[in-house]
Design a protein around this motif. Sequence first.
Motif, PDB file in Angstrom:
ATOM      1  N   ALA A  17      48.626  42.037 -63.179  1.00 21.58           N
ATOM      2  CA  ALA A  17      47.667  41.223 -62.426  1.00 21.58           C
ATOM      3  C   ALA A  17      48.309  40.655 -61.168  1.00 21.58           C
ATOM      4  O   ALA A  17      47.705  40.664 -60.077  1.00 21.58           O
ATOM      5  N   VAL A  18      49.548  40.170 -61.296  1.00 23.82           N
ATOM      6  CA  VAL A  18      50.236  39.581 -60.137  1.00 23.82           C
ATOM      7  C   VAL A  18      50.518  40.649 -59.086  1.00 23.82           C
ATOM      8  O   VAL A  18      50.314  40.432 -57.878  1.00 23.82           O
ATOM      9  N   ARG A  20      48.944  43.493 -58.580  1.00 22.72           N
ATOM     10  CA  ARG A  20      47.702  43.936 -57.941  1.00 22.72           C
ATOM     11  C   ARG A  20      47.233  42.917 -56.909  1.00 22.72           C
ATOM     12  O   ARG A  20      46.819  43.279 -55.801  1.00 22.72           O
ATOM     13  N   ARG A  21      47.298  41.624 -57.290  1.00 15.48           N
ATOM     14  CA  ARG A  21      46.882  40.580 -56.337  1.00 15.48           C
ATOM     15  C   ARG A  21      47.778  40.568 -55.109  1.00 15.48           C
ATOM     16  O   ARG A  21      47.309  40.369 -53.980  1.00 15.48           O
ATOM     17  N   GLU A  24      46.786  43.429 -52.833  1.00 16.47           N
ATOM     18  CA  GLU A  24      45.516  43.142 -52.155  1.00 16.47           C
ATOM     19  C   GLU A  24      45.693  42.071 -51.083  1.00 16.47           C
ATOM     20  O   GLU A  24      45.088  42.153 -50.005  1.00 16.47           O
ATOM     21  N   ALA A  25      46.554  41.057 -51.356  1.00 15.18           N
ATOM     22  CA  ALA A  25      46.805  40.010 -50.361  1.00 15.18           C
ATOM     23  C   ALA A  25      47.495  40.575 -49.125  1.00 15.18           C
ATOM     24  O   ALA A  25      47.290  40.091 -48.004  1.00 15.18           O
ATOM     25  N   GLU A  48      49.337  49.288 -62.421  1.00 10.96           N
ATOM     26  CA  GLU A  48      48.358  48.223 -62.187  1.00 10.96           C
ATOM     27  C   GLU A  48      47.341  48.100 -63.318  1.00 10.96           C
ATOM     28  O   GLU A  48      46.685  47.069 -63.446  1.00 10.96           O
ATOM     29  N   TYR A  66      55.276  44.210 -50.278  1.00 12.36           N
ATOM     30  CA  TYR A  66      54.107  43.328 -50.189  1.00 12.36           C
ATOM     31  C   TYR A  66      54.401  42.050 -49.414  1.00 12.36           C
ATOM     32  O   TYR A  66      53.511  41.217 -49.219  1.00 12.36           O
TER      33      TYR A  66
END
Length: 293
Positions: A17-18, A20-21, A24-25, A48, A66
């Motif tokens: 979850a972290v 993937r976020r 996306e960020a 993911e 990221y």
Amino acid sequence: MPARHEGPTIGRRRLRAVLRRAREAADLTQDYVARQMDWSLSKLIRIESGSVSISTNDVKALLDLYGVRDHQQVQELVELARAARRRAWWSSYKDQVPPAYAAYIGLEAEASALQYFQPISFPGLLQTEAYARAVIPADGPHHVPAAEIEGRVQIRLARQHEVLYGADPPDIEVILDEAALRRMTGGPRVLREQLQHVAKMCESTHITVRVLPFTAGSNTILGPFVILRFAEQAETDDVVYVESALVEEIVDRPADVQSYQHVFDRLRADSLPPAESLALLHRTARQLDERPA
């Protein structure tokens, strides 16, 4: 709700979850990230989705891509990656059972609360050895080959040992359709012992059993399901394990999980209170004692 030890399943779910976020960020597509990491797209998708673990070095490389460079945050996620790769007691059984069931075992081992609805049998965690052997299907869509039945029984007993008798067992709430109490699985002796066993388990402060009586009217929920809930500090969403004649699956979309919760709450409202349910368990067991030999 008790806070249970965080193991590899929750670690992997939190990490996916972290990550993937974070992607996306950073406004990066999966295709772009896979190319930059020199991975196949399917590898990133599996990471993911939580279906595979990820090495600590790959976590560091992803976070750098990221733009996540806060030292404390990076170290926390590296520790999550280590937790996700740790072998759990159930790891040796993964190749002996269907993938959805293996995933369920891992989630069950780390859940803080389990809510069962069982329309025709008793939940695996509350089964006697004889009942477990009798209830495992020998035919039908989910049949287990005869050579594998004993292994399945031993897995079920191992689950009971690890989940029910650990230092911090989960809260367990069970709704049994009255049909489960009446169905002659394994014959009168096996069923009587099963009923007595569940009645004994009701003495535990973390196990609650209710019976949905025939007098409640028509029950249109024909398949068993289990809602698995996790402590808030686990930072992972609740899930549902569904088992039907044709499908075994983990449901994790929040809206779908909430729908199952609404169904469970309705079934609970229609069920007998725990004390009356316990009395019915005892009464049904006595009736089996009175059957002619």
